[in-house]
Design a protein around this motif. Sequence first.
Motif, PDB file in Angstrom:
ATOM      1  N   GLY A 493       0.821  -1.209   0.000  1.00 19.56           N
ATOM      2  CA  GLY A 493       0.000   0.000   0.000  1.00 19.56           C
ATOM      3  C   GLY A 493       0.859   1.264   0.000  1.00 19.56           C
ATOM      4  N   THR A 494       2.169   1.090  -0.034  1.00 18.01           N
ATOM      5  CA  THR A 494       3.083   2.244  -0.028  1.00 18.01           C
ATOM      6  C   THR A 494       3.921   2.243  -1.307  1.00 18.01           C
ATOM      7  OG1 THR A 494       5.031   1.140   0.901  1.00 18.01           O
ATOM      8  CG2 THR A 494       3.343   1.883   2.471  1.00 18.01           C
ATOM      9  N   LEU A 495       4.784   3.256  -1.409  1.00 18.34           N
ATOM     10  CA  LEU A 495       5.657   3.346  -2.579  1.00 18.34           C
ATOM     11  C   LEU A 495       6.929   2.513  -2.419  1.00 18.34           C
ATOM     12  CD1 LEU A 495       5.455   7.251  -3.056  1.00 18.34           C
ATOM     13  CD2 LEU A 495       4.142   5.508  -4.277  1.00 18.34           C
ATOM     14  N   TYR A 496       7.182   2.006  -1.202  1.00 18.93           N
ATOM     15  CA  TYR A 496       8.471   1.344  -0.931  1.00 18.93           C
ATOM     16  C   TYR A 496       8.845   0.241  -1.931  1.00 18.93           C
ATOM     17  CZ  TYR A 496       9.605   3.627   3.490  1.00 18.93           C
ATOM     18  OH  TYR A 496       9.964   4.533   4.436  1.00 18.93           O
ATOM     19  N   PRO A 497       7.890  -0.646  -2.273  1.00 15.14           N
ATOM     20  CA  PRO A 497       8.305  -1.740  -3.171  1.00 15.14           C
ATOM     21  C   PRO A 497       8.731  -1.268  -4.562  1.00 15.14           C
ATOM     22  CG  PRO A 497       6.296  -2.317  -1.987  1.00 15.14           C
ATOM     23  CD  PRO A 497       6.529  -0.848  -1.761  1.00 15.14           C
ATOM     24  N   GLN A 498       8.572   0.034  -4.852  1.00 16.47           N
ATOM     25  CA  GLN A 498       8.984   0.529  -6.172  1.00 16.47           C
ATOM     26  C   GLN A 498      10.497   0.665  -6.313  1.00 16.47           C
ATOM     27  OE1 GLN A 498       6.825   3.952  -7.591  1.00 16.47           O
ATOM     28  NE2 GLN A 498       4.880   3.180  -6.803  1.00 16.47           N
ATOM     29  N   ALA A 499      11.221   0.564  -5.204  1.00 19.83           N
ATOM     30  CA  ALA A 499      12.682   0.734  -5.284  1.00 19.83           C
ATOM     31  C   ALA A 499      13.380  -0.616  -5.193  1.00 19.83           C
ATOM     32  CB  ALA A 499      13.158   1.630  -4.154  1.00 19.83           C
ATOM     33  N   ASN A 500      14.500  -0.727  -5.874  1.00 22.90           N
ATOM     34  CA  ASN A 500      15.346  -1.918  -5.743  1.00 22.90           C
ATOM     35  C   ASN A 500      16.222  -1.747  -4.508  1.00 22.90           C
ATOM     36  OD1 ASN A 500      14.506  -3.231  -8.052  1.00 22.90           O
ATOM     37  ND2 ASN A 500      15.899  -2.037  -9.320  1.00 22.90           N
ATOM     38  N   SER A 501      15.629  -1.940  -3.346  1.00 23.25           N
ATOM     39  CA  SER A 501      16.355  -1.613  -2.126  1.00 23.25           C
ATOM     40  C   SER A 501      16.758  -2.868  -1.381  1.00 23.25           C
ATOM     41  CB  SER A 501      15.447  -0.783  -1.212  1.00 23.25           C
ATOM     42  OG  SER A 501      14.372  -1.596  -0.766  1.00 23.25           O
ATOM     43  N   TRP A 502      17.625  -2.668  -0.388  1.00 23.83           N
ATOM     44  CA  TRP A 502      17.955  -3.821   0.464  1.00 23.83           C
ATOM     45  C   TRP A 502      16.797  -4.171   1.384  1.00 23.83           C
ATOM     46  CZ3 TRP A 502      17.820  -2.323   5.498  1.00 23.83           C
ATOM     47  CH2 TRP A 502      18.265  -1.057   5.846  1.00 23.83           C
ATOM     48  N   TYR A 503      15.817  -3.279   1.540  1.00 17.07           N
ATOM     49  CA  TYR A 503      14.593  -3.660   2.267  1.00 17.07           C
ATOM     50  C   TYR A 503      13.923  -4.839   1.560  1.00 17.07           C
ATOM     51  CZ  TYR A 503      14.611   1.179   4.233  1.00 17.07           C
ATOM     52  OH  TYR A 503      14.919   2.353   4.855  1.00 17.07           O
ATOM     53  N   MET A 504      14.092  -4.860   0.231  1.00  8.79           N
ATOM     54  CA  MET A 504      13.460  -5.894  -0.612  1.00  8.79           C
ATOM     55  C   MET A 504      14.409  -7.054  -0.889  1.00  8.79           C
ATOM     56  SD  MET A 504      10.425  -4.804  -1.850  1.00  8.79           S
ATOM     57  CE  MET A 504      10.209  -5.743  -3.360  1.00  8.79           C
ATOM     58  N   GLY A 505      15.623  -6.964  -0.405  1.00 13.95           N
ATOM     59  CA  GLY A 505      16.612  -7.997  -0.737  1.00 13.95           C
ATOM     60  C   GLY A 505      17.160  -7.831  -2.146  1.00 13.95           C
ATOM     61  N   ALA A 506      16.863  -6.670  -2.778  1.00 11.43           N
ATOM     62  CA  ALA A 506      17.197  -6.511  -4.194  1.00 11.43           C
ATOM     63  C   ALA A 506      18.688  -6.318  -4.447  1.00 11.43           C
ATOM     64  CB  ALA A 506      16.425  -5.320  -4.768  1.00 11.43           C
ATOM     65  N   ASN A 507      19.451  -6.040  -3.377  1.00 10.02           N
ATOM     66  CA  ASN A 507      20.884  -5.793  -3.594  1.00 10.02           C
ATOM     67  C   ASN A 507      21.710  -7.081  -3.622  1.00 10.02           C
ATOM     68  OD1 ASN A 507      20.438  -6.238  -0.839  1.00 10.02           O
ATOM     69  ND2 ASN A 507      22.271  -5.131  -0.258  1.00 10.02           N
ATOM     70  N   ILE A 508      21.067  -8.203  -3.327  1.00 12.06           N
ATOM     71  CA  ILE A 508      21.809  -9.473  -3.293  1.00 12.06           C
ATOM     72  C   ILE A 508      21.327 -10.334  -4.460  1.00 12.06           C
ATOM     73  CG2 ILE A 508      22.311 -11.546  -1.908  1.00 12.06           C
ATOM     74  CD1 ILE A 508      23.366  -8.969  -0.632  1.00 12.06           C
ATOM     75  N   PRO A 509      22.216 -10.600  -5.427  1.00 17.36           N
ATOM     76  CA  PRO A 509      21.773 -11.414  -6.566  1.00 17.36           C
ATOM     77  C   PRO A 509      21.205 -12.750  -6.081  1.00 17.36           C
ATOM     78  CG  PRO A 509      23.982 -10.498  -6.951  1.00 17.36           C
ATOM     79  CD  PRO A 509      23.621 -10.177  -5.531  1.00 17.36           C
ATOM     80  N   GLY A 510      20.017 -13.090  -6.555  1.00 14.42           N
ATOM     81  CA  GLY A 510      19.411 -14.380  -6.216  1.00 14.42           C
ATOM     82  C   GLY A 510      18.575 -14.365  -4.950  1.00 14.42           C
ATOM     83  N   LYS A 511      18.658 -13.291  -4.147  1.00 12.15           N
ATOM     84  CA  LYS A 511      17.869 -13.267  -2.908  1.00 12.15           C
ATOM     85  C   LYS A 511      16.395 -13.031  -3.267  1.00 12.15           C
ATOM     86  CE  LYS A 511      17.948 -11.082   1.673  1.00 12.15           C
ATOM     87  NZ  LYS A 511      18.755 -10.371   2.678  1.00 12.15           N
ATOM     88  N   PRO A 512      15.476 -13.782  -2.632  1.00 13.44           N
ATOM     89  CA  PRO A 512      14.062 -13.555  -2.952  1.00 13.44           C
ATOM     90  C   PRO A 512      13.668 -12.110  -2.644  1.00 13.44           C
ATOM     91  CG  PRO A 512      14.323 -15.435  -1.485  1.00 13.44           C
ATOM     92  CD  PRO A 512      15.664 -14.789  -1.598  1.00 13.44           C
TER      93      PRO A 512
END
Length: 554
Positions: A493-512
């Motif tokens: 419900g927020t804008l947060y998932p729009q970023a490739n952040s470490w909150y999302m695990g996006a900085n680690i290749p292969g991390k869900p």
Amino acid sequence: MPALQTNSSKSPAAGTFDVVVVGAGFAGMYMLHRLRGSGLSVRVYEQGGDVGGTWYWNRYPGARCDVESMQYSYSFSDELQQEWDWSERYAPQPEILKYANHVADRFDLRTDIQLNTRVDRAVFDESASRWSVTTSDGNTVTAQFVILATGCLSNARMPDIKGLADFKGKVYHTGHWPHQPVDFTGLRVGVIGTGSSGIQSVPVIAEQASHLTVFQRTANFSIPARNAALTPEEREEFRSNYPEIRRFAREEARNGIYTDMPDRGALDDGDNERRARYESRWTRGGLTFMSVYNDLALDRAANDTAADFVREKIAEIVKDHEIAKLLQPNSHPIGTKRICIDSDYFAAFNRPNVTLVDIKADPIEEILPNGVRAGGKDYEVDALVLATGFDAMTGSVAKIELCGRDGQTLNQKWAEGPRTYLGLMSAGFPNLFLITGPGSPSVLSNMIVSIEQHVDWIADCIGYMRERDLDAMEAGKDAEDSWVAHVNEVAHGTLYPQANSWYMGANIPGKPQIFMPYIGGVGVYRQICNDVAAKGYEGFTMTATERPKMAASS
Ligand code: NA7
């Protein structure tokens, strides 16, 4: 060899504890203090050579807290908060580490902390409702409870860049900095990464290095810290208002920081009024820039007004138009990657000895023995600073082999992303608690507020079980599923998932890629946890092990 230490005198037998705590950062130290106060035998294992957790490892130039120190400090002891003198608005890392050491000494914590010792494995024995814990010194101990106080940002991540191992100069990771001072005087230095660590260290390294090349993959939003010495009057004002400041941070604030609460959205104000408000927060400095309006994390149009303001500021500060454009973040809404707090970061790019390289457009191809090749161009450097971040939130937990019910490991269970009930426990892993685990506000908050809340909740919970002779506690699968769904629903419900952040695990290749922290706010979350406890730990199961009956004496 482990640095010390003695078994707690309360330990019923050598190697047998009520509780093993993993980590002696701010979470582990307070957990030990609380449990000892309840008369439990506790052993804390700490991988580092001293207490302090993330503040023990993150010694890079310019490292300091991004929450004001009068608030980024323990509240559990009024004597402590009244007597400790923070010297600056944002304490530098050495002072925070000194504070951690002071707390360890003041509360006599060291006798139950074994330093230089990693917990490698913990196995739950279902018949005894106890964990068997194996450490890097080859010992195995048992404990009824294991509490992971392993930190959210403690597993520094080395980037996988071709040629890095063959680089001839020194390579430093900001999250694993040497304990001896590093002098870059006269050296050509390359910094890779422009998150908080890069942004804090660049201006300091630029002062020393003969030349500094900054390799930027994602431009980041940063607000001036406006750091300054704290006057005795400022300290006194905090101290005399601590009861209300701490209450507000715990119960009302979203992020555990005492500040003015926004009463309107960004588009409720006209252009001039809105600009004046942003200007005033920019001048004040610090993280609370994002709380000027109540919809900046929710509404893209509102968020754009704040993002535009910061982009304009960058353009005002940075003299070269092309460099300013590269430094202006455009890839994510402001605040959806952790917003940075800086001291003269953007101004550093006005220096003749600082070069910015856009590795989004021209990716790093390889590290050469004496430099970095990006976009077909070679940048000669004598030393490399990797400010490339952490395997956040789950990285340090994943390094321990945790075997729960039926031999399942936590890594197996979390293969598709972490699953917890309230960020405190994971179903199938009885008597295993996480402090500020995924699914709790953790990194979206003033960590010490969240740490104290979890420690108090866990200590009370263990006290509840002991009073009732209960041996095992476990998160229920249904409660966990509902909580995971709730955490996701709130995040989406927020804008947060729009970023490739470490909150999302996006900085680690292969991390869900799953939004890991709970975004509902610390006050709301605390109330949920308190309600769960008040309802007899609703959603958890608590059981007593069958004990052999004593023969009645004749
Ligand atoms: P962050 O915030 O994760 O920043 C890491 C930076 O390094 C970020 O700019 C990354 O770019 C960059 N990065 C990561 N891997 C690479 C590779 N392989 N090549 C180039 N650039 C890379 O870590 P920090 O230590 O700065 O801060 C962590 C938290 O500590 C911070 O939020 C505060 O809460 C305190 P990307 O953005 O992924 O494109």
